[in-house]
Design a protein around this motif. Sequence first.
Motif, mmCIF file in Angstrom:
data_model
loop_
_atom_site.group_PDB
_atom_site.id
_atom_site.type_symbol
_atom_site.label_atom_id
_atom_site.label_comp_id
_atom_site.label_asym_id
_atom_site.label_seq_id
_atom_site.Cartn_x
_atom_site.Cartn_y
_atom_site.Cartn_z
ATOM 1 N N GLY A 165 117.021 -38.185 -83.070
ATOM 2 C CA GLY A 165 118.028 -38.675 -83.642
ATOM 3 C C GLY A 165 119.291 -37.475 -83.085
ATOM 4 O O GLY A 165 118.532 -36.076 -82.725
ATOM 5 N N THR A 166 120.430 -37.644 -81.791
ATOM 6 C CA THR A 166 121.011 -36.576 -81.271
ATOM 7 C C THR A 166 122.147 -36.496 -82.209
ATOM 8 O O THR A 166 122.966 -37.722 -82.599
ATOM 9 N N ALA A 167 123.176 -35.477 -81.493
ATOM 10 C CA ALA A 167 124.481 -35.906 -82.387
ATOM 11 C C ALA A 167 125.206 -36.443 -82.272
ATOM 12 O O ALA A 167 126.074 -36.426 -82.432
ATOM 13 N N ASP A 168 124.980 -37.595 -80.577
ATOM 14 C CA ASP A 168 126.254 -38.058 -80.025
ATOM 15 C C ASP A 168 126.005 -40.043 -80.322
ATOM 16 O O ASP A 168 126.591 -40.657 -79.480
ATOM 17 N N GLY A 169 125.183 -40.048 -81.591
ATOM 18 C CA GLY A 169 124.867 -41.031 -82.026
ATOM 19 C C GLY A 169 123.580 -41.905 -80.937
ATOM 20 O O GLY A 169 123.692 -42.778 -81.676
ATOM 21 N N TYR A 170 122.454 -41.225 -80.288
ATOM 22 C CA TYR A 170 121.404 -41.837 -80.110
ATOM 23 C C TYR A 170 120.594 -41.142 -81.039
ATOM 24 O O TYR A 170 120.022 -40.360 -81.173
ATOM 25 N N VAL A 171 119.050 -42.682 -80.778
ATOM 26 C CA VAL A 171 117.939 -42.106 -81.383
ATOM 27 C C VAL A 171 117.477 -42.567 -80.725
ATOM 28 O O VAL A 171 117.382 -43.865 -79.514
ATOM 29 N N LYS A 172 116.441 -41.795 -80.012
ATOM 30 C CA LYS A 172 115.548 -42.327 -78.601
ATOM 31 C C LYS A 172 113.783 -42.113 -79.054
ATOM 32 O O LYS A 172 113.812 -41.332 -79.739
ATOM 33 N N LEU A 173 113.846 -43.420 -78.520
ATOM 34 C CA LEU A 173 111.788 -42.982 -78.882
ATOM 35 C C LEU A 173 111.502 -42.451 -77.980
ATOM 36 O O LEU A 173 110.876 -43.069 -76.368
ATOM 37 N N LEU A 174 110.317 -41.628 -77.273
ATOM 38 C CA LEU A 174 108.792 -41.417 -77.233
ATOM 39 C C LEU A 174 107.667 -41.417 -77.036
ATOM 40 O O LEU A 174 107.247 -41.623 -78.275
ATOM 41 N N ASP A 175 107.172 -41.521 -75.779
ATOM 42 C CA ASP A 175 105.886 -41.682 -75.977
ATOM 43 C C ASP A 175 105.142 -40.491 -76.915
ATOM 44 O O ASP A 175 106.002 -39.105 -75.996
ATOM 45 N N GLY A 176 104.387 -40.090 -78.082
ATOM 46 C CA GLY A 176 104.304 -39.115 -78.727
ATOM 47 C C GLY A 176 102.811 -37.826 -77.549
ATOM 48 O O GLY A 176 102.804 -37.270 -77.718
ATOM 49 N N ALA A 177 102.430 -38.644 -76.797
ATOM 50 C CA ALA A 177 101.024 -38.212 -76.157
ATOM 51 C C ALA A 177 101.831 -37.327 -74.428
ATOM 52 O O ALA A 177 101.336 -36.363 -73.861
#
Length: 187
Positions: A165-177
Amino acid sequence: FPVADGLDALPDAGAASADGTESAAQPRQNGDRNSHKEQLEATQRLLDDFQEELREKDAAHALASRKATLLAKENTELKGQLERVRDQLHKKSEEVERLLSEVQMLRSAEAVWQNNTGGKKALVEAPVLPEARKVFKKVHDAEFTCIAAAGSQSAPLPSAIVAIGTADGYVKLLDGATARPHTQLSV
């Protein structure tokens, strides 16, 4: 039945003879007539008593019939309720048996785990931080407010995923590997 009253109207055959003198049979006939009148009145009283008793018995029978009908209806309703309760009890019993078998399975798994670990190791291991940083990528320009990770995901998501979660209102999904961006959501 005013039958007794009709006896007084009957002609008295032996009351007077042809010459106007009273015959000797008249007192006997009057006594027979009074005796018949008393018997008739007694019979009338018995008939009245029997009719009253019959009316009482008919009323009692009608009441008993109504009660029997109500009891039969209530009995049918109770049988239906009993059958529904039996079905519910059967379902609950099956659920209890399933839960008992599950508890037994968990207890046996716990016993195996304690035998293998000596009972010293925790069921959930604390995360281990890597000794050296493996991946370094700039994911977003704004400050991160939260990070969460999950494993064993199904397609179309990567098997290991990290949500940031980011301060400017985004949620980023990343590949964990690989730490490659998978998707971005604006919230």
